[in-house]
Write an enzyme that holds these catalytic residues in place. Structure first.
Site, PDB file in Angstrom:
ATOM      1  N   ASP A 116       2.312   1.988   3.906  1.00 20.76           N
ATOM      2  CA  ASP A 116       1.410   3.145   3.944  1.00 20.76           C
ATOM      3  C   ASP A 116       2.164   4.445   3.713  1.00 20.76           C
ATOM      4  O   ASP A 116       1.739   5.508   4.200  1.00 20.76           O
ATOM      5  CB  ASP A 116       0.628   3.192   5.258  1.00 20.76           C
ATOM      6  CG  ASP A 116      -0.745   3.833   5.115  1.00 20.76           C
ATOM      7  OD1 ASP A 116      -1.076   4.289   3.997  1.00 20.76           O
ATOM      8  OD2 ASP A 116      -1.484   3.888   6.108  1.00 20.76           O
ATOM      9  N   HIS A 149     -13.291   1.790   3.700  1.00 16.99           N
ATOM     10  CA  HIS A 149     -12.277   2.665   4.273  1.00 16.99           C
ATOM     11  C   HIS A 149     -12.773   2.968   5.682  1.00 16.99           C
ATOM     12  O   HIS A 149     -13.333   2.097   6.346  1.00 16.99           O
ATOM     13  CB  HIS A 149     -12.050   3.917   3.419  1.00 16.99           C
ATOM     14  CG  HIS A 149     -10.786   4.631   3.779  1.00 16.99           C
ATOM     15  ND1 HIS A 149     -10.781   5.817   4.473  1.00 16.99           N
ATOM     16  CD2 HIS A 149      -9.486   4.304   3.578  1.00 16.99           C
ATOM     17  CE1 HIS A 149      -9.530   6.192   4.678  1.00 16.99           C
ATOM     18  NE2 HIS A 149      -8.713   5.297   4.150  1.00 16.99           N
ATOM     19  N   HIS A 185      -8.879  -1.759   7.349  1.00 18.66           N
ATOM     20  CA  HIS A 185      -9.945  -0.776   7.594  1.00 18.66           C
ATOM     21  C   HIS A 185     -11.296  -1.377   7.979  1.00 18.66           C
ATOM     22  O   HIS A 185     -12.208  -0.620   8.315  1.00 18.66           O
ATOM     23  CB  HIS A 185     -10.152   0.148   6.382  1.00 18.66           C
ATOM     24  CG  HIS A 185      -9.091   1.181   6.199  1.00 18.66           C
ATOM     25  ND1 HIS A 185      -9.049   2.344   6.940  1.00 18.66           N
ATOM     26  CD2 HIS A 185      -8.023   1.235   5.352  1.00 18.66           C
ATOM     27  CE1 HIS A 185      -8.005   3.069   6.551  1.00 18.66           C
ATOM     28  NE2 HIS A 185      -7.360   2.419   5.607  1.00 18.66           N
ATOM     29  N   GLU A 203      -8.890   1.532  -2.617  1.00 14.01           N
ATOM     30  CA  GLU A 203      -8.974   1.590  -1.152  1.00 14.01           C
ATOM     31  C   GLU A 203     -10.339   2.112  -0.713  1.00 14.01           C
ATOM     32  O   GLU A 203     -10.538   3.296  -0.507  1.00 14.01           O
ATOM     33  CB  GLU A 203      -7.866   2.478  -0.582  1.00 14.01           C
ATOM     34  CG  GLU A 203      -7.801   2.427   0.933  1.00 14.01           C
ATOM     35  CD  GLU A 203      -6.727   3.320   1.513  1.00 14.01           C
ATOM     36  OE1 GLU A 203      -6.432   3.167   2.709  1.00 14.01           O
ATOM     37  OE2 GLU A 203      -6.196   4.181   0.793  1.00 14.01           O
ATOM     38  N   HIS A 228      -2.416  -3.089   4.711  1.00 11.55           N
ATOM     39  CA  HIS A 228      -1.631  -2.193   5.559  1.00 11.55           C
ATOM     40  C   HIS A 228      -2.226  -2.152   6.966  1.00 11.55           C
ATOM     41  O   HIS A 228      -2.895  -1.213   7.351  1.00 11.55           O
ATOM     42  CB  HIS A 228      -1.505  -0.792   4.943  1.00 11.55           C
ATOM     43  CG  HIS A 228      -2.778  -0.093   4.601  1.00 11.55           C
ATOM     44  ND1 HIS A 228      -3.760  -0.640   3.802  1.00 11.55           N
ATOM     45  CD2 HIS A 228      -3.246   1.146   4.936  1.00 11.55           C
ATOM     46  CE1 HIS A 228      -4.756   0.215   3.670  1.00 11.55           C
ATOM     47  NE2 HIS A 228      -4.479   1.303   4.360  1.00 11.55           N
ATOM     48  N   ASP A 237       0.391   5.533  -1.016  1.00  7.75           N
ATOM     49  CA  ASP A 237      -0.569   6.579  -1.358  1.00  7.75           C
ATOM     50  C   ASP A 237       0.020   7.701  -2.203  1.00  7.75           C
ATOM     51  O   ASP A 237      -0.544   8.810  -2.238  1.00  7.75           O
ATOM     52  CB  ASP A 237      -1.177   7.166  -0.084  1.00  7.75           C
ATOM     53  CG  ASP A 237      -2.324   6.330   0.458  1.00  7.75           C
ATOM     54  OD1 ASP A 237      -3.323   6.187  -0.261  1.00  7.75           O
ATOM     55  OD2 ASP A 237      -2.217   5.820   1.581  1.00  7.75           O
ATOM     56  N   HIS A 278       0.829  -1.203   0.000  1.00  8.79           N
ATOM     57  CA  HIS A 278       0.000   0.000   0.000  1.00  8.79           C
ATOM     58  C   HIS A 278       0.866   1.256   0.000  1.00  8.79           C
ATOM     59  O   HIS A 278       1.619   1.493   0.946  1.00  8.79           O
ATOM     60  CB  HIS A 278      -0.917   0.010   1.221  1.00  8.79           C
ATOM     61  CG  HIS A 278      -1.992   1.048   1.154  1.00  8.79           C
ATOM     62  ND1 HIS A 278      -3.216   0.807   0.582  1.00  8.79           N
ATOM     63  CD2 HIS A 278      -2.021   2.330   1.574  1.00  8.79           C
ATOM     64  CE1 HIS A 278      -3.960   1.895   0.657  1.00  8.79           C
ATOM     65  NE2 HIS A 278      -3.251   2.843   1.258  1.00  8.79           N
TER      66      HIS A 278
END
Length: 436
Positions: free
Chosen positions: A304, A168, A214, A141, A235, A38, A36
């Site tokens: 992450d 999420h 999540h 995600e 993650h 971003d 993961h």
């Protein structure tokens, strides 16, 4: 006395260099696949996805955890890039925003073909390793990105999505998120609704990896029991070491073991130490714990990076992966175990998902139990991509309808008209009856 201290210091330095050298040797043959990252979200928020901007040049990009030189220094050979859109887009423009983030990932591959290659299967990852490029995959995600539509799920698969995080930090109409476990959100699906189960089955049929980062504990357990393929936590870390509800509790880790699934450890300080400060050694503690409870085949990395505000000392950006691997070697992880955590465990899960897609089974029935990564030949309710897709839509009363039309939810075409038009039609009918 002084000579003795110098000798011990010299031994420590040489030993440290030895582990770091060994880490680099291993990573040249088995680079890390991170679960993961971003960076695509940072490209949106900083540059509105305008990759041709001079400031957005990925070879010199500043003030981020990720750029091309850092990826090279960190021996990153595979990356699930996050196609993320926040929860406030749910029931609004989530699908549009998700498409734009998939587009920016694909344009990264087009603009930097010497570094990135977009792939959609495990064979593509292995080929990228051989070519010395970063295998780039799309992870969506948040289940709100499919807008409760199996058709959107299938379309995102065709566009390259290879994992979907079921939620999420918000419930979808069909799955509960981790804030349910803190009491901040109310459980709406008690894990997965009937439609949520259809989503999981369709992901199995398509060959999309189910990601349980999540989600609530009830959602974790429901998906682990239902899925005919292994799942991942892209993650997340270990709840026993840091009691944050984004982390995975031990009873779920045991289910991870039984299903051949995978936990890719998150580096965010709040999930590592439950404090604002953390260290590389504490991240290694999470890896050790997951290995102990779920097996060495259940461990991976999901840093992450560029999605968090605080990172451990020693893991400040993606270039630091060799230092973490050196720490694992220092803790007497075997080379096989290290290579598993780097890439082979994820590849095993991905290949198992692909086999289930083709109608072959890779894990035993849920109740059978085994060490993660072990052999299997029997599986209940095997998925098959040649089978008919899931088609039953989510019930209309489970959708927030303020910003959506409801075509298809009734056989009576007149029910799709605006209220004013419907009233006018009824008035005409009533007048006609009166005239008769």
């Amino acid at each position: 006395m002084g000579t003795s201290w110098w000798l011990w210091a010299l031994v420590a330095v040489c030993t440290g260099d030895q582990f770091r050298d060994e880490a680099e040797r291993i990573m040249r043959g088995t680079p890390v696949i991170d679960g993961h990252n971003d960076l695509p979200w940072r490209l949106l928020t900083r540059f509105n996805n305008q990759l041709q901007s001079e400031r957005a040049n990925l070879t010199s990009l500043a003030n981020t955890h990720t750029n091309i030189p850092k990826l090279r220094a960190g021996f990153v050979g595979g990356q699930f890039w996050s196609a993320y859109t926040p929860c406030d887009t749910q029931n609004k423009d989530a699908v549009k925003r998700t498409l734009e983030q998939i587009d920016v990932i694909q344009r990264m591959c087009q603009m930097y073909p010497e570094t990135f290659v977009c792939v959609t299967n495990s064979a593509g990852i292995r080929q990228a390793f051989r070519e010395g490029r970063v295998a780039s995959l799309v992870g969506v995600e948040g289940g709100h990105s499919i807008d409760s539509s199996l058709g959107v799920l299938r379309t995102l698969y065709r566009l390259g999505m290879r994992y979907l995080t079921l939620t999420h930090s918000c419930n979808t109409p069909w799955a509960d998120n981790w804030l349910v476990d803190t009491g901040e959100d109310k459980a709406e699906s008690q894990g997965l609704s009937r439609f949520g189960e259809s989503v999981v089955k369709e992901m199995n049929r398509l060959g999309v990896i189910i990601d349980l980062a999540h989600v609530s504990v009830a959602t974790m357990k429901a998906a682990l029991r239902l899925s005919t393929a292994p799942v991942i936590f892209s993650h997340s870390s270990a709840y026993s070491l840091c009691q944050h509800r984004r982390n995975v509790p031990d009873d779920v880790l045991r289910l991870v073991n039984q299903t051949g699934s995978l936990v890719m450890v998150n580096f965010y300080n709040d999930y590592v130490s439950c404090r604002q400060e953390a260290t590389l050694s504490q991240v290694a503690d999470h890896l050790d714990h997951i290995k102990k409870v779920a097996g060495a085949g259940a461990v991976g990395f999901g840093g992450d990076f560029d999605g968090v505000s605080r990172l451990p000392v020693g893991l400040e950006d993606v270039s630091k992966y060799p230092d973490l691997v050196a720490e694992l070697l220092r803790r007497r992880w075997t080379e096989v175990e290290v290579r598993g955590a780097l890439a082979n465990n994820l590849l095993r899960v991905f290949e198992a998902v692909e086999q289930v897609r083709r109608g072959r089974c890779t894990r035993p029935p849920f109740s059978a139990g085994r060490r993660a990564g072990g052999p299997s030949s029997v599986c209940p309710q095997v998925s098959d991509h040649t089978q008919s897709p899931e088609e039953e839509p989510i019930p209309a009363d489970q959708l927030q309808a303020s910003c959506r039309t409801m075509y298809g939810y009734s056989e009576a075409p007149s029910l799709h008209r605006q209220p004013g038009a419907l009233l006018a039609s009824l008035t005409t009918v009533l007048l006609g009856l009166r005239l008769l």
